[in-house]
Scaffold this motif. Structure first.
Motif, PDB file in Angstrom:
ATOM      1  N   TYR A 617       0.839  -1.203   0.000  1.00 47.48           N
ATOM      2  CA  TYR A 617       0.000   0.000   0.000  1.00 47.48           C
ATOM      3  C   TYR A 617       0.870   1.247   0.000  1.00 47.48           C
ATOM      4  O   TYR A 617       1.896   1.305   0.690  1.00 47.48           O
ATOM      5  N   ASP A 621      -3.159   5.309  -3.115  1.00 50.02           N
ATOM      6  CA  ASP A 621      -3.706   4.064  -3.661  1.00 50.02           C
ATOM      7  C   ASP A 621      -5.230   4.039  -3.529  1.00 50.02           C
ATOM      8  O   ASP A 621      -5.792   4.504  -2.530  1.00 50.02           O
ATOM      9  N   VAL A 623      -8.415   1.886  -2.802  1.00 49.51           N
ATOM     10  CA  VAL A 623      -8.627   0.664  -2.025  1.00 49.51           C
ATOM     11  C   VAL A 623     -10.120   0.379  -1.864  1.00 49.51           C
ATOM     12  O   VAL A 623     -10.964   1.267  -2.013  1.00 49.51           O
ATOM     13  N   VAL A 642      -5.963   5.861   0.070  1.00 50.50           N
ATOM     14  CA  VAL A 642      -4.983   5.918   1.162  1.00 50.50           C
ATOM     15  C   VAL A 642      -4.447   7.346   1.248  1.00 50.50           C
ATOM     16  O   VAL A 642      -3.921   7.881   0.266  1.00 50.50           O
ATOM     17  N   LEU A 679      -6.499  -3.629  -2.720  1.00 58.23           N
ATOM     18  CA  LEU A 679      -6.394  -2.645  -3.792  1.00 58.23           C
ATOM     19  C   LEU A 679      -7.643  -2.699  -4.663  1.00 58.23           C
ATOM     20  O   LEU A 679      -8.239  -3.766  -4.836  1.00 58.23           O
TER      21      LEU A 679
END
Length: 810
Positions: A617, A621, A623, A642, A679
């Motif tokens: 991570y 990112d 998610v 993130v 992800l």
């Protein structure tokens, strides 16, 4: 059982030492890190102190412990000792035991009492007391209070080690061992020796085959009743969770159980033993039987509860006072002027039907105006009932808002709120679920007057029951959904069964309005819905295209399409890659890694990263939340970004933290919570249901073939709002569109609502697939509900005079 005080094999590495500093302890899973002063060891290790890591409870500082395990080299923190077992060192001599029992640990126990105990029980006193609560009864002048003090203190100090060591010998590692201990405490060994198969129900992560290994070690082999019962429950649970069945027929269950048990231990299992186990499980209320059908109790009572509530609402449809057509049409006209919209006749009929029904279904494909009708229902309902649609007015008066909008996922609820400009929430949040509930009975209450449930095709049997039973008697319910989408991830197919029963007022919207805006995506979706494969399937249009690629090319093609879309100014959060499988070169896992390296790389190696399992991570990112977390207002299927990574050395708790923003709601995850995330550059089509994205990229390759069916492809295609890019093999796409969902789900809701109609039809069951890991068995049959076997609306739990064995052919 292994003697607790002769525990450690000589060929194991061990450390005898005293904890001096507790560095970290996770109270939930018991993962701990302590610094230990070494007193004795057989390791080639020169230092006097070492870091010990593993799964164990808080240790008492400066007490002596013996750890077994192995050295490991942590890439950041250096040499550590990873433990397999641990135990507090206890005195082995009579004098040592006297000193131990008269220490400050044992309140009210002096040296004379300790001497008397050792005189009567000898050098094995501690073990005897631990294993036999009545051992102290032979000690004179020892009160009941003092006996209890001694027993509980020894258990508190030595019981855990005893349990963990035995569990280790049975093959359970430290992490799983701690979960077992936290569930059963010091009774773990005795309870598991009595019935090891209780692990299946009580401990997450332990299935039948793991429990069966322990059962074999304890002599529970062949057709032992507990073993056979566990296998039956395993088959029913797997059928529900993996294949969506609410029940299985006895003629399917018995041979599946027999085959599984015989393959596991190569011993013949008579059908009579399985039949008897079914009857005993029913008597123990572990399963429910009705005619020849076998149910898990939670699913049986959920289905019966849904049917009962629907019947009650249908009765209210007949008795309710209705608004006149003129009243409703006048209100519709005023709403059209206020919102500057024009409702088609079918849409106006849907609004009218909803207002005059206690329960009603609104269905239709994409672009048919379901959300427009939902907004109209809310507006006209409020106007006819003289209600304000300003939630703040009700909040100021501390009154509940009378109109409730909900959906099974957070993203679907957000879309519903945006389309109506009113609050909407997930069903779980509406019911006040914390995310920790199991399928036990719950008592909730929903106080709204009008409730609209969107994306009803995603709602499984258990959740539908929890929602319906929470509603007041005078509520009006509108169920909105598209039955051609995928069925729920959980057991059942509530919307499909309700529609098939033909017992509820239903309005199906068929006219496509978004097509007028030039959407060939919607046109394609409706052709698929009708079972037609369009001639221009692979032709480029204004909003969709097909890129031919072989299986080994498709991953690169997908990443290039993503790169191009981003270069043209699209944000990655509005671009979604959808795939049906996780493994393989064109699977979700590999595509996520490739897109991450393209969109959010760590080229310089200087960016903060947090590695969890196979996933890395980084900040920015995209998610996906995998479980409901109502306390944080985040739910299964929500997508976020993130926004921060905090390394362990930067925190007081000395643990890594990941912060994710879900549309402004920030949630912090500890390392142990990261199994709740993945992800989301690419996600499964199932996970995308209830969502909508500006651009959808969907690879279709031969490796997906066993998963590709019309409803899966239809669901994926209808997630695209502005652009749809299909890539892969055209013939695979065409074959998938021709294949209907032949994985028939066994449910009886339709029959409960309309038994006579169902009794006249042949229910063709091509296959019942029961999967467990890589094992898969299949039974093919034709099953016909007859007038004699059809269930009634208010069924009794049958099988009082019926054995499943009776339904096997000779």
């Amino acid at each position: 059982m292994t003697d607790q005080f002769d525990l450690f094999e000589l060929n194991k590495f061990f450390i005898l030492g005293r904890p001096i500093v507790s560095i970290f302890h996770n109270a939930q899973n018991m993962y701990s890190i302590v610094r230990v002063k070494i007193q004795e060891t057989n390791l080639q290790y020169e230092d006097k102190e070492i870091i010990v890591v593993g799964y164990f409870p808080p240790l008492q500082m400066d007490e002596q412990y013996r750890f077994t395990g192995n050295l490991k080299q942590h890439p950041k923190y250096g040499v550590q000792f990873q433990i397999e077992t641990f135990a507090k060192e206890v005195p082995a001599t009579e004098q040592g035991i006297i000193h131990y029992l008269s220490s400050d640990l044992f309140v009210g126990i002096g040296k004379k009492t300790a001497e008397t105990i050792v005189e009567k029980l000898g050098a094995n006193a501690l073990r005897l007391i631990l294993e036999d609560p009545s051992a102290l009864d032979i000690v004179p002048r020892l009160s009941a209070d003092k006996k209890e003090t001694i027993r509980s203190t020894i258990e508190q100090n030595l019981g855990l080690e005893r349990v963990m060591i035995q569990l280790n010998e049975w093959g359970f590692g430290p992490q799983l061992g701690m979960k077992i201990y936290q569930t059963y405490r010091t009774e773990a060994i005795e309870l598991l020796m009595e019935n090891p198969y209780r692990l299946i129900e009580d401990i997450e992560g332990i299935g039948f085959f793991r429990a069966d290994e322990l059962g074999a070690k304890l002599g529970m082999t062949g057709n032992h009743p507990d073993r056979v019962k566990a296998a039956i429950l395993h088959i029913l649970n797997t059928a529900a969770l993996s294949d969506g069945h609410v029940y299985l027929d006895a003629e399917h269950v018995l041979p599946l159980v027999k085959d599984m048990l015989e393959q596991s231990q190569q011993q013949e299992i008579p059908f009579e033993a399985i039949s008897q186990a079914c009857i005993e499980l029913r008597e123990e209320s572990k399963i429910c039987g009705e005619e020849t059908r076998l149910y898990l109790p939670s699913l049986y009572f959920s289905e019966v509860g849904i049917a009962s509530k629907i019947v009650t609402l249908i009765e209210r449809n007949r008795k309710a006072e209705h608004f006149s057509k003129d009243e409703i049409r006048k209100a519709i006209g005023e709403t059209e002027e206020r919102l500057n919209v024009t409702y088609a006749e079918t849409q106006a009929n849907a609004i009218e039907q909803a207002l005059n029904s206690a329960v009603m279904i609104l269905t239709g494909g994409p672009g048919t105006g379901k959300t427009t009708v939902v907004r109209g229902i809310v507006e006209v309902y409020a106007q006819l009932h003289g209600l304000s649609l300003n939630p703040k007015e009700y909040a100021q008066k501390e009154q509940p808002f009378p109109i409730i909008l909900c959906a099974p996922t957070g993203r679907a609820a957000k879309r519903l709120a945006e389309s109506t400009e009113l609050p909407a929430m997930t069903i779980h949040r509406l019911l006040g679920f914390t995310g920790q509930e199991k399928e036990e009975e719950t008592e909730r209450e929903v106080t709204g007057k009008l409730i609209i449930v969107d994306e009803m095709s995603m709602v499984d049997t258990w959740l539908a029951h929890q929602l319906l039973k929470a509603l007041h008697e005078d509520v009006q319910v509108v169920l909105v959904g598209d039955q051609d989408q995928l069925p729920p991830v959980g057991p059942g197919q509530v919307l499909k069964d309700l529609l098939a029963s033909k017992q509820l007022p239903t309005v199906e919207l068929t006219d496509v309005y978004r097509q007028a805006e030039g959407s060939t995506i919607i046109e394609l979706a409706h052709q698929i819905k009708k079972g037609t494969i369009p001639n221009n399937l692979t032709m480029k249009t204004t909003d969709r295209s097909f890129i031919k690629a072989s299986a080994d090319q498709v991953a690169n093609v997908v990443t290039q399409v993503v790169k191009s879309a981003v270069a043209k100014g699209q944000e990655i959060r509005n671009i979604q890659v959808l795939a049906p499988m996780y493994k393989g070169p064109a699977g979700i896992d590999n595509l996520n890694k490739m897109i991450q390296e393209l969109i959010n790389p760590n080229d310089t190696g200087t960016r903060k990263e947090l590695v969890f399992g196979d996933t890395t991570y980084r900040i920015k990112d995209k998610v996906l939340q995998l479980v409901n977390q109502p306390e944080s207002n985040v739910f299964n299927g929500d997508m976020g970004e993130v926004v921060s990574i905090i390394k362990a050395k930067e925190t007081i708790e000395k643990q890594d933290l990941l912060v994710v923003s879900f549309d402004g709601i920030e949630v912090t995850y500890q390392r142990g919570d990261l199994n709740q995330l993945t992800l989301a550059y690419c996600c499964s089509i199932h996970k995308s249901q209830g969502s909508e994205f500006q651009t959808v990229i969907m690879p279709v390759v031969r490796g997906y073939s066993k998963m590709l069916r019309r409803n899966l492809l239809y669901t994926g295609i209808t997630r695209a709002k502005n652009f749809l890019i299909l890539c892969g093999e055209a013939e695979v796409l065409a074959d998938g569109l021709q294949r209907t969902d032949d994985l028939q789900r066994f449910t009886s809701l339709r029959a409960r609502l309309n038994p006579m109609e169902v009794a006249e039809e042949l229910v063709e069951v091509e296959a019942v697939s029961i999967a467990d890991g890589d094992r898969q068995e299949s039974i093919s049959s034709d099953y016909k509900l007859t007038v004699e076997t059809a269930p009634t609306i208010h069924p009794l739990i049958g099988m009082e005079h019926v054995s499943p064995y009776d339904f096997l052919e000779d």
